[in-house]
Design a protein around this motif. Structure first.
Motif, mmCIF file in Angstrom:
data_model
loop_
_atom_site.group_PDB
_atom_site.id
_atom_site.type_symbol
_atom_site.label_atom_id
_atom_site.label_comp_id
_atom_site.label_asym_id
_atom_site.label_seq_id
_atom_site.Cartn_x
_atom_site.Cartn_y
_atom_site.Cartn_z
ATOM 1 N N UNK A 111 0.778 -1.267 -0.071
ATOM 2 C CA UNK A 111 -0.044 -0.005 -0.099
ATOM 3 C C UNK A 111 0.974 1.286 0.060
ATOM 4 N N UNK A 112 1.788 1.388 0.775
ATOM 5 C CA UNK A 112 2.674 2.508 0.879
ATOM 6 C C UNK A 112 3.517 2.600 -0.444
ATOM 7 N N UNK A 113 3.914 1.666 -0.993
ATOM 8 C CA UNK A 113 4.783 1.723 -2.194
ATOM 9 C C UNK A 113 3.909 2.142 -3.323
ATOM 10 N N UNK A 114 2.825 1.566 -3.423
ATOM 11 C CA UNK A 114 1.909 1.990 -4.493
ATOM 12 C C UNK A 114 1.427 3.450 -4.369
ATOM 13 N N UNK A 115 1.164 3.973 -3.118
ATOM 14 C CA UNK A 115 0.737 5.530 -3.312
ATOM 15 C C UNK A 115 1.840 6.144 -3.744
ATOM 16 N N UNK A 116 3.258 5.720 -3.007
ATOM 17 C CA UNK A 116 4.591 6.488 -3.551
ATOM 18 C C UNK A 116 4.748 6.530 -5.068
ATOM 19 N N UNK A 117 4.475 5.332 -5.673
ATOM 20 C CA UNK A 117 4.846 5.099 -7.244
ATOM 21 C C UNK A 117 3.787 5.998 -7.963
ATOM 22 N N UNK A 118 2.729 6.220 -7.228
ATOM 23 C CA UNK A 118 1.565 7.109 -7.960
ATOM 24 C C UNK A 118 1.659 8.481 -7.617
ATOM 25 N N UNK A 119 2.747 8.991 -6.827
ATOM 26 C CA UNK A 119 2.699 10.298 -6.562
ATOM 27 C C UNK A 119 3.057 11.337 -7.341
ATOM 28 N N UNK A 120 3.688 10.826 -8.261
ATOM 29 C CA UNK A 120 4.147 11.615 -9.506
ATOM 30 C C UNK A 120 2.988 11.913 -10.666
ATOM 31 N N UNK A 121 2.164 10.691 -10.695
ATOM 32 C CA UNK A 121 1.027 10.889 -11.578
ATOM 33 C C UNK A 121 -0.096 11.354 -11.237
ATOM 34 N N UNK A 122 -0.164 11.498 -9.894
ATOM 35 C CA UNK A 122 -1.481 12.000 -9.207
ATOM 36 C C UNK A 122 -1.403 13.245 -8.287
ATOM 37 N N UNK A 123 -0.126 13.871 -8.423
ATOM 38 C CA UNK A 123 0.126 14.769 -7.198
ATOM 39 C C UNK A 123 -0.679 15.981 -7.454
ATOM 40 N N UNK A 124 -1.369 16.382 -8.511
ATOM 41 C CA UNK A 124 -2.245 17.383 -8.682
ATOM 42 C C UNK A 124 -3.589 16.878 -8.471
ATOM 43 N N UNK A 125 -3.946 15.439 -8.332
ATOM 44 C CA UNK A 125 -5.175 15.208 -7.758
ATOM 45 C C UNK A 125 -5.280 14.686 -6.507
ATOM 46 N N UNK B 247 -0.130 7.005 7.524
ATOM 47 C CA UNK B 247 -1.008 6.476 8.394
ATOM 48 C C UNK B 247 -2.439 6.577 8.085
ATOM 49 N N UNK B 248 -2.980 7.702 7.792
ATOM 50 C CA UNK B 248 -4.150 7.948 7.248
ATOM 51 C C UNK B 248 -4.371 7.156 5.963
ATOM 52 N N UNK B 249 -3.661 7.126 5.308
ATOM 53 C CA UNK B 249 -3.717 6.323 3.889
ATOM 54 C C UNK B 249 -4.261 4.777 4.269
ATOM 55 N N UNK B 250 -3.437 4.427 5.036
ATOM 56 C CA UNK B 250 -3.668 2.984 5.425
ATOM 57 C C UNK B 250 -4.946 2.748 6.244
ATOM 58 N N UNK B 251 -5.293 3.581 7.048
ATOM 59 C CA UNK B 251 -6.574 3.610 7.598
ATOM 60 C C UNK B 251 -7.795 3.719 6.783
ATOM 61 N N UNK B 252 -7.730 4.807 6.036
ATOM 62 C CA UNK B 252 -8.616 5.001 4.854
ATOM 63 C C UNK B 252 -8.896 3.747 4.172
ATOM 64 N N UNK B 253 -7.769 2.990 3.499
ATOM 65 C CA UNK B 253 -7.740 1.897 2.958
ATOM 66 C C UNK B 253 -8.626 0.818 3.418
ATOM 67 N N UNK B 254 -8.214 0.472 4.807
ATOM 68 C CA UNK B 254 -8.859 -0.689 5.634
ATOM 69 C C UNK B 254 -10.436 -0.348 5.741
ATOM 70 N N UNK B 255 -10.727 0.843 5.824
ATOM 71 C CA UNK B 255 -12.275 1.168 6.036
ATOM 72 C C UNK B 255 -12.916 0.990 4.572
#
Length: 409
Positions: free
Chosen positions: A3-17, A232-240
């Motif tokens: 989950x962490x790595x995935x959001x990191x890999x996407x940071x460049x593509x979606x940083x404006x989103x 932390x929030x990202x993982x928490x949101x993903x679980x919910x």
């Protein structure tokens, strides 16, 4: 990690989103206590010297070390020869060389550099130096060796950073019992904690499908009065989100809005998750299908499905990802490069190279969206920056097999 790595890999593509371009730092570390045991068996202190290289041709230490093409060659021997010639070496230079070696996955040589640092610059070593050595020990000798190394560290070197490094090794190897035991030991200790060890446990539970345990880790974090970070929030949101607990997601977003540590990156992330929340009705159907009404998806809602794909990839749910992707391909909306990169990244995180090849074929055969090698280049770079060199190499290999060799950035 996914989950962490995935959001990191996407940071460049979606940083404006709304995605945060956060560095993935799992700083692992070592100590000299047990390394000598391995070195004495020749694991690190190889007596082989690369006679095929004329070292006098290279006037700097980094070039000499990078000429050691084979792992069996000894970086320590190169360092000893360099200093015997009267040359000076600084700890900053050694750290930089080790970092560059790690980037190209030459872990054994990177570990040798740090071993030499221990024997020559003990007083100057930092917690991060020890943490990196734990990570390298895991890669070179395995988790058991890293654990023995950690146990041999002096008390003052057993900090949050070094504990987290070993915890990361356990979590990455799915050693749940060991991770839980170490986590409890950290909580019982008097060392100041950051959000990192809590994130490691949340990542572990997410990766093994025990998302129901994520909230209890958040409770632990708050009880210790540790400030949660964006991950932390990202993982928490993903679980919910995986449990379709939309009210829970809304509560987290409200907490994020009132967090004194929030910044504009958090605001963009909140905006992105809000798109997910507002489109949550798309998730509720009698058949519990993620995408049921394929003809009614608007272009505005595409980002929502990209987010869903990312969330399910973080949870390792390939079936859901396949389902969403099939449904999206049936819509009347034009597929964009972003959509292709999104699904490719998710399959890459799950090591599904066959599916990646199929998506590349679909992209190349598309009559509405031209295949974009530059987007692939950016994705490769994003994975490299996140420290996921093996996955980046796997993607490059797939591109080469599909006659889409990426260009240099």
């Amino acid at each position: 990690m996914a989950s962490r790595a995935l959001f990191l890999a996407f940071s460049r593509k979606f940083r404006n989103r709304g995605f945060l371009n956060q560095s993935f730092k799992s700083t692992p570390v070592f100590n000299e206590a047990n390394v000598s045991n391995y070195c004495s068996h020749g694991a690190l202190r190889s007596e082989s010297f690369d006679e095929s290289v004329n070292y006098e041709e290279f006037n700097d230490l980094k070039s000499r070390i990078f000429q050691l093409r084979l792992p069996k060659r000894s970086a320590i021997r190169v360092l000893e020869r360099w200093t015997s010639e009267g040359n000076q070496v600084t700890i900053a230079e050694l750290r930089n060389i080790s970092k560059e070696l790690r980037k190209i996955q030459r872990y054994k040589h990177a570990l040798e550099i740090l071993e030499w640092m221990v024997s020559h610059n003990q007083s100057e070593l930092s917690d991060s130096d020890f943490a990196i050595r734990i990570d390298l020990m895991t890669k070179v000798f395995g988790v058991d060796a890293a654990e023995r190394y950690f146990e041999g560290l002096p008390i003052d070197a057993k900090t949050c950073e070094t504990y987290t490094a070993l915890l990361h090794s356990f979590a990455g190897s799915k050693l749940t019992d060991k991770a839980e035991t170490l986590y409890e030991k950290m909580k019982e200790s008097d060392i100041p904690l950051t959000a990192l060890p809590f994130n490691e446990m949340m990542t572990l539970y997410t990766s093994i499908g025990q998302v129901e345990k994520v909230s209890s880790i958040v409770d632990d974090l708050k009880q210790r009065m540790v400030h949660p970070d964006i991950f932390t929030y990202n993982l928490w949101i993903s679980s919910l989100a995986a449990a379709l607990n939309i009210d829970g997601v809304k509560q987290i977003l409200n907490e994020m809005n009132h967090n004194p540590n929030s910044n504009e990156n958090w605001v963009r992330y909140i905006e992105l998750v809000n798109i997910y929340v507002k489109s949550a009705n798309l998730l509720h159907s009698e058949s519990n299908s993620v995408v049921e009404s394929v003809s009614g998806i608007s272009q505005r809602e595409w980002i929502t499905y990209d987010l869903l794909i990312i969330l399910y990839a973080g949870l390792g749910n390939k079936d859901k990802i396949d389902q969403i992707w099939r449904s999206l391909r049936m819509t009347k909306q034009k597929m964009t490069s972003r959509n292709y990169i999104c699904i490719v990244s998710c399959y890459l995180m799950l090591d599904d190279l066959k599916e990646i090849g199929e998506v590349i074929d679909q992209w190349k055969q598309s009559t509405t969206t031209d295949f974009d090698i530059s987007s692939c280049n950016r994705l490769v770079n994003a994975f490299i920056e996140a420290g996921l060199h093996e996955k980046a190499n796997s993607f490059v290999n797939v591109l080469i097999q599909k006659n889409c060799e990426p260009t240099e950035a």
